[in-house]
Design an enzyme around this catalytic site. Sequence first.
Site, PDB file in Angstrom:
ATOM      1  N   HIS A  63     -17.537  -4.767  -2.050  1.00  0.00           N
ATOM      2  CA  HIS A  63     -16.052  -4.966  -2.219  1.00  0.00           C
ATOM      3  C   HIS A  63     -15.740  -6.174  -1.290  1.00  0.00           C
ATOM      4  O   HIS A  63     -16.048  -6.215  -0.109  1.00  0.00           O
ATOM      5  CB  HIS A  63     -15.106  -3.701  -1.744  1.00  0.00           C
ATOM      6  CG  HIS A  63     -13.639  -4.145  -1.790  1.00  0.00           C
ATOM      7  ND1 HIS A  63     -12.944  -4.469  -2.993  1.00  0.00           N
ATOM      8  CD2 HIS A  63     -12.851  -4.105  -1.034  1.00  0.00           C
ATOM      9  CE1 HIS A  63     -11.893  -4.711  -2.724  1.00  0.00           C
ATOM     10  NE2 HIS A  63     -11.524  -4.528  -1.616  1.00  0.00           N
ATOM     11  N   TYR A 105       0.868  -1.152  -0.054  1.00  0.00           N
ATOM     12  CA  TYR A 105      -0.152  -0.073  -0.037  1.00  0.00           C
ATOM     13  C   TYR A 105       0.931   1.293  -0.074  1.00  0.00           C
ATOM     14  O   TYR A 105       1.959   1.402   0.908  1.00  0.00           O
ATOM     15  CB  TYR A 105      -0.976   0.071   1.341  1.00  0.00           C
ATOM     16  CG  TYR A 105      -2.181  -1.002   1.097  1.00  0.00           C
ATOM     17  CD1 TYR A 105      -3.471  -0.337   0.800  1.00  0.00           C
ATOM     18  CD2 TYR A 105      -2.073  -2.142   1.098  1.00  0.00           C
ATOM     19  CE1 TYR A 105      -4.456  -0.993   0.987  1.00  0.00           C
ATOM     20  CE2 TYR A 105      -3.284  -3.029   0.680  1.00  0.00           C
ATOM     21  CZ  TYR A 105      -4.379  -2.427   0.607  1.00  0.00           C
ATOM     22  OH  TYR A 105      -5.520  -3.227   0.777  1.00  0.00           O
TER      23      TYR A 105
END
Length: 517
Positions: free
Chosen positions: A310, A116
């Site tokens: 999601h 990330y």
Amino acid sequence: MTQQDYHGVGPTVPVLDQVQNWELLSAFENSTHTSLRFKRALDPCDPDDVAITNDTVNFIWAFGPNDGMSYHMGVRGSVAVNPLDPPYPAVDVSSFKSWKLTVNQAMPAPEKSFSYWCSIHSSPQFKKKNHVVGFRPLLVGPLAAKHTHHFVVYTCKTPPGIPAKEVFSPFSNKEGAECYTKESLMSKPFQLCSTTLYVWGVGGKEFFLPTHTGYPVGEDANEYYMLEVHYDNPTHLKDVKFETGVEIFYTPKLRQYDAGMMTIGHTVLASLLIPPRSKDFMIVGHCGKECTNKGIPEGGEIYLFNTLLHTHLAGRKMKLRHFRNETELPWVSYDDHYHFNYQKNRPLREERKILPGDSLTFECTYDTTSRNDVTVAGYSTRNEMCETFAWYYPKGAFEGCSSFYDIQHLLPGIDSGAQPIVQQPTSMANKTFGEAIQASVTWTPELREKLQNMVKLSDHEGVCNVKEKHPPPQPEDYYTPFNPPPPPPKMIWNYPKVDKIYEPPLRCNVEENIIPN
């Protein structure tokens, strides 16, 4: 051209249906395109036909050397679509201004399967309030499309009395850093960027807000945003460089309503646990009435108009349920054929009114029958999540509403987190929670069912993310180091007790059973 109704039974020639229940309206063919227009009942109640519902549908196509039913010789493909979603209107972007938030670099941390990456960006120098009206993902080249799992744009805010420029300017428009390392969190202001503005997932397209809504920007002299990119690198490639980000469209012509976004689901904690070799295992996240009472002004209302559902690779079904008083209302959004590579912002066919005191539950169903290891929450595509991002208006203080099953019930004494480290007992010391469970548990059918009942039907601890309009002043040392605010009082949520569970109407042989134009 002959029109006939066939169905597939496997890797062989399709079989002619006993009932021919579709009608060809028009056909067109040239050197580059073939176009067919037909009509058929959404659900013909024919076992040879697939019902067309709110779910994602894979349209399969193939071309043979002639107009007869012959082998396609490899000229084939498929495309995922949501045929019942209202179409996005054509948008003339020339009437809007825009700015871009991108990163252009080699994938970081190639020794890991994912990373990330966070970077701070300044906004244009607005002189007054504007409305953001749309987003266009920028994934430059096939490598960007292949290795960008998702990205999120967050707005960045400082505590009262601390100028945003002073905090964020030293980091803005620079390379960035890994988001969640201890070093980054102690040296960079990433924790001050937590309000979600936009989410893009694999396969997502451009997204424009309805013409009566816009996300407000330009109300502060200096505004900053954080771009969080999830790079997926399962084969540990090195020096693979590409550009990822988004173009944000805005206008000084204000629309009727300010829009906002909120997150609903199960918090990303290790109690989001799915046993190996499990089919139809469900994880739930609740948003209790205490949070809607807090996030929606008394006597007020908000309207949901778009959702992005999601999960990761094991996800198969998702459903956002809505409860009011003792009744379950029609589901807000759902997909029983979730396609990981086709995650998009989906407009609701009808805006959904949410009142103070309503509650919501987001359900995710998983299939791990091909996995020999336990699956736990986390940020890798091989971990799991369960959340939906919902757009609403009028924008208020509502930013998130989620819950989690307390991990202490599964392994007492363990700290929280997506992958906490076990300290006791000694036999499990220094293992991650997932590793400890994998090494010590034999998954019998009875144990799977027991865990399913625990994580689905037991009380959850609620997380209500409602930003106060005028938060209390913070001590001078709030910014350095990043001292978190005190935790709010606990809220315990579960499925509400209702007299009536919503059941969708049967579509067979009803007058409305027609594919909309």
